[in-house]
Enzyme design. Sequence first.
Site: not given
Ligand code: AMP
Length: 441
Positions: A81, A246, A398, A421
Site C-alpha cells: 500500500r 457465501k 484480497g 469492500g
Molecule cells: P469470501 O470472504 O466470501 O470472499 O470467501 C473467501 C473464502 O471462501 C476463502 O477463505 C475460501 O476458502 C472460501 N471458500 C471458497 N470455496 C469454498 C467452498 N466450496 N467451501 C467452503 N469455503 C469455500
Amino acid sequence: MLLTENREPKTPKILRKNAPTSSSTQLRLQNAVNALGIDKNPKKQMQKLELTDIDVAGKRVLARVDFNVPMKDSKIADETRIIAALPTLLALINQNAKIVLVTHLGRPKVGETADRERLSTAPIAVALSQKLGMRVAHVSDCIGDTAQSAVASMQNGEVLLLENVRFYAEEIENDSAFAQQLASLADVYVNDAFGTAHRAHASTEGVTRYLNPCAAGFLMAREIYYLSTSLENPARPYVAILGGSKISDKITLIENLLEKVDSLLIGGGMAYTFFAAMGLTIGNSLVEMEKLDVAASLIKKEGFSDTVILPSDNVIGRAFHPDTESQVVDKGDIPDGWQGLDIGPGTVVAFGEQIAAAKTVVWNGPLGVYEFEKFVQGTIAVAKQIAESQAVSIIGGGDCVAAIQQAGVADRMTHISTGGGASLEFLEGKPLPGIVALTNK
Ligand code: AMP
C-alpha cells in the site's frame, strides 16, 4: 454514476528529471511501481478532477492515502500500500507542494494507550522515507496546535505524515468540526485512498467541504477508470466470475451484474446455496439455509438461466482439511458426509470457453478453498485462463488477489483493485462517498 469519458489521457510522469531522489533510488522506485502496474495509465479521463488537472506548486496539499498496512510486532509486514501511493507522492514532490499525508491504521480503540503505541503511523514515516530517499517527518497528532506548527514549518517539496486519524472517534463519525480542523492544515485536497472511498469519514468526505479543489490521485483515478469502465461501457462479451464462501455478501452484486454481463460464472462455496435451492444433493457442502429463498428468487429472475453458469462438477472432500480424501463428482452427486471444496475439471473447461471469448472479465472471490493445495487447482486454472485471454481483466478482493499471486500471473492482469469492500460496493453500483465528494471537472 458516470465517471469516465472517452478522451486521450494525460499520462502522469511518475519519475521526472528534477525528482529530489538519487537516480538509483529513482530506478528502485520505478521498478517497485512498475511491479504493481500502476504506472500504466488508463486511456481515458475522468469527470472528477485528477492530479494532472490541478496546480499544487507551493501549496499545502492534504493527501488522503491508504497506509493501512498489516503490522506484525510493530513492523510493517507488507509495504504494497505504501508503494501504491508513490506515483502520487512523487508527482506532488516534483511539483514542489507541501505534502501533508493522512491515513488510518487498523481499528484503534479511542483513548486506549496500548493501541496508540501499536497503531501509530510513526513506523510508516520511516518506511516511506526509505522508499523516497528523503526525510519524511512524522507528527504525533493529526489536528490541533502540534499538527498546525509541524505544517507551518514545512518547506516546499517536503513530506509530513500525520498521526493515525482514527485515534479520534470524530473521524468515523465524520464530525464537521474535526473535518474542518483537518482541512485547516492545507489548501488543496488529493484523495488516493480508494480502499476507504466507500466510507464517508472526515478524512475521506468531510474535509472536501472545506478544501477546493479536491482531486483524485493516480491510484484512485486508475481504480475509478477500470471499475467504471466495467460498469458503464465494457467491451463485450463481458464475463463476471464470482466465488467466495457465501452469497449473503454478494446478493446486490449478483443482481447488478445479472443486468450487465453476458455471462456470470459462479463457483466457490456460494454455488452450493444455489444448488440446494434447486433441490440438488449437496452432501455436507457449505450452505446458507437462511438465504435459500433469496437464492431461489435469484434463480427465477429473468436472464438468470441464460446468463449464469454454475459448476457442472466439483472436487469434493470428506472433511474441511488440507489432507482429506478427495474425488471429482458431477453436480448433484455429492454423497452425505462429503463436501464440495473446488470446481471440477469439466467446470474449468466450461469457464475457460467463456473466458477465452471474453473482452472484459471481472473476478471477485476464489472458486474453491484456495488455502488448501488440493482445492486450489480450479482457482489457479481460471487465473491462468484469464492471463492467457485477450480480455481486460479486473480483479477484486484480497483472497482472489492472493490466489492470482499464487498462480504467478498477477502481472498479467489488467487491474488488481486495492480496495476489497470499496471495489465490491463500486461494482454493486453504489456511489462511493469518497469519490462523489471530489470536485467535478
Ligand atoms: P469470501 O470472504 O466470501 O470472499 O470467501 C473467501 C473464502 O471462501 C476463502 O477463505 C475460501 O476458502 C472460501 N471458500 C471458497 N470455496 C469454498 C467452498 N466450496 N467451501 C467452503 N469455503 C469455500
